[in-house]
Motif scaffolding. Sequence first.
Motif, short mmCIF file in Angstrom:
data_model
loop_
_atom_site.label_atom_id
_atom_site.label_comp_id
_atom_site.label_asym_id
_atom_site.label_seq_id
_atom_site.Cartn_x
_atom_site.Cartn_y
_atom_site.Cartn_z
N ASN A 28 0.82 -1.21 0.00
CA ASN A 28 0.00 0.00 0.00
C ASN A 28 0.85 1.26 0.00
O ASN A 28 0.49 2.26 -0.63
CB ASN A 28 -0.94 0.00 1.21
CG ASN A 28 -2.20 -0.81 0.97
OD1 ASN A 28 -2.88 -0.61 -0.03
ND2 ASN A 28 -2.50 -1.72 1.88
N CYS A 491 -2.18 4.77 5.15
CA CYS A 491 -2.48 4.10 3.88
C CYS A 491 -2.47 2.58 4.00
O CYS A 491 -2.65 1.89 3.00
CB CYS A 491 -1.48 4.53 2.80
SG CYS A 491 0.19 3.85 2.98
N THR A 495 -6.84 0.83 7.11
CA THR A 495 -7.76 1.80 6.53
C THR A 495 -8.81 1.10 5.66
O THR A 495 -8.67 -0.07 5.30
CB THR A 495 -7.01 2.84 5.68
OG1 THR A 495 -6.38 2.18 4.57
CG2 THR A 495 -5.97 3.57 6.50
N HIS A 496 -9.84 1.83 5.30
CA HIS A 496 -10.85 1.34 4.37
C HIS A 496 -10.18 1.09 3.02
O HIS A 496 -9.36 1.88 2.59
CB HIS A 496 -11.95 2.39 4.23
CG HIS A 496 -12.99 2.08 3.20
ND1 HIS A 496 -13.88 1.04 3.36
CD2 HIS A 496 -13.26 2.65 1.99
CE1 HIS A 496 -14.67 0.99 2.30
NE2 HIS A 496 -14.31 1.95 1.46
N ASN A 505 -6.32 0.84 -0.65
CA ASN A 505 -5.99 1.63 0.54
C ASN A 505 -4.94 2.68 0.19
O ASN A 505 -5.05 3.85 0.56
CB ASN A 505 -5.45 0.74 1.65
CG ASN A 505 -6.27 -0.51 1.86
OD1 ASN A 505 -6.37 -1.34 0.97
ND2 ASN A 505 -6.84 -0.69 3.04
N ASN A 508 -6.49 5.30 -2.09
CA ASN A 508 -7.35 6.21 -1.35
C ASN A 508 -6.53 7.26 -0.59
O ASN A 508 -6.91 8.44 -0.55
CB ASN A 508 -8.23 5.44 -0.37
CG ASN A 508 -9.31 4.63 -1.06
OD1 ASN A 508 -9.67 4.89 -2.20
ND2 ASN A 508 -9.85 3.64 -0.35
#
Length: 539
Positions: A28, A491, A495-496, A505, A508
Amino acid sequence: MDELHESARLADIITQRWDAVVVGAGHNGLTCAAYLAGAGLRVVVLEARSRAGGACTLEHPFSDQRFVMSPCAYLVGLLHPRVVDELQLRSHGYAVHTVDPHLWCPFDDGTSLTLWDSSERNRRSVTAIAPGDVEGYLRYEQLFARIRSALRSGERDTWLGVAPSRSEIEALLGNDAELIEVLFDEPIASVVERHVSDERMRTALHGQGLIGTWAGPRDPGTAAVHAMHSMGTLEGRPGAWGFVQGGMGMVSVALLRAARAAGAVIVLDAPVARIDGDGVTLESGQRVTAASVVSNADPATTLSLCDSSAPAGFAARVAAWRMEGPVLKINCALRRLPHFAAAHGDTDPHRAMVTIATSIDATQDAYATSRRGQPAVRWAELYFHTAYDASVAPQGSHTMSVFAQYAPYTLANGSWEQRRDAVADAALREIARFAPDVVDCIVERQVLAPPDIERNVGLRGGHIFQGECLPEQMWQQRFAPRTPIDGLYLCGACTHPGGSVIAANGRNAAMAVLEDTDVQLRGRHEEGRRSPGALPVRS
């Protein structure tokens, strides 16, 4: 893969001011860096270890260096197709073999169940052992397909951008009471038992609601774990999983190449000691200044790097975050593939994800035992990467990865140093019930208990998803990329949209940084820095 060990010189980066510093080169972190650099920002990634990739990496743990193991992340299935396309990962070496059949489960009576990525083939498989459960199983299959379709397709892909509220999710699900119950409350056991009655069918299906989760099949919320793991699309095939050519860590290699191609700089052996207002301080005492800091670390580790000025509410939320892993991983070099006594006909079980289980109640009892600090590794999945990709082992040899539960982080008696091998032996005895020659096939093995995963990868509590993926820690209850600490973003898998190798992630987080970054700053670096493919600035 040598690229995972290649590093820029620290001396060359500490004299510069960066737009963003990413703490941690897990998949990520690399994703976030690739997007930020592709949008024109000056980005540096600092990794504490001497290898990039985090839990999604490649190792040579055995005396024969021709064996290539992905020690923690074994399969790809939730990697976001948009990330694959936008970062052009295929051009950077990402290729995948879709696993089909996706599940094979042997039973004590000598029968077995094979499930495919085809409803018609599944109809025939279920008919062979439990004809009365055919229609119920197909409804079960469609139940999770309906959730995936509602939340991951159409105009609103709920995994990208800000996490949806519960009311928005319920609306997307058509306010269907059954789907809402499955996604927010129901145990996987009750969903399975509602759809099928044959005990073998129940034995084969219930473990899919437990992956990486320290909960039992009769515990509320475990159906949502299966829902999450069913929400991916791989190579255009909804719900499919696969082996990555060259090993799972090749996902991180491709992301690393994409980040470097976009202009990001990766520095290894650079552990961060403190995150402060204008960058980070390394354990060496050297400072790296940046306008924004993005942490790929878990929330507890991230908070420990911040000074005492972190808001009390954020600190309390981190302290309450459930992040203790129950997974034992056994990675094996094999001289040959084990023989499964229940393998009949033309199905090769080594090409499936092999489920080792007994009954729902036995699994629940194993979970309860683990809560008392006693390992009870009675449920497992086995993965034979070499059944699809021979490149990760010497010619004629094979690999086997064992993902077993339940192995508590903290033991009631003794230490993991004392008990690690005995617990692994117990897990292999469970497998030997169905493959009596499995131990004879093993040349060498690597055993990773939760504390080993914590130490080797940096995942606090040894939790492979940076925190439980049960409903109380999902959607808006998962961490957002933005933190209440000015200039600090998250990140990682905490996280979602959640754990596993998703990379959404990281995307985002990058979108949040870009939204919060001055437009003039982006424009200042845009010339000549944007990689092919016109990366987006916002979700």
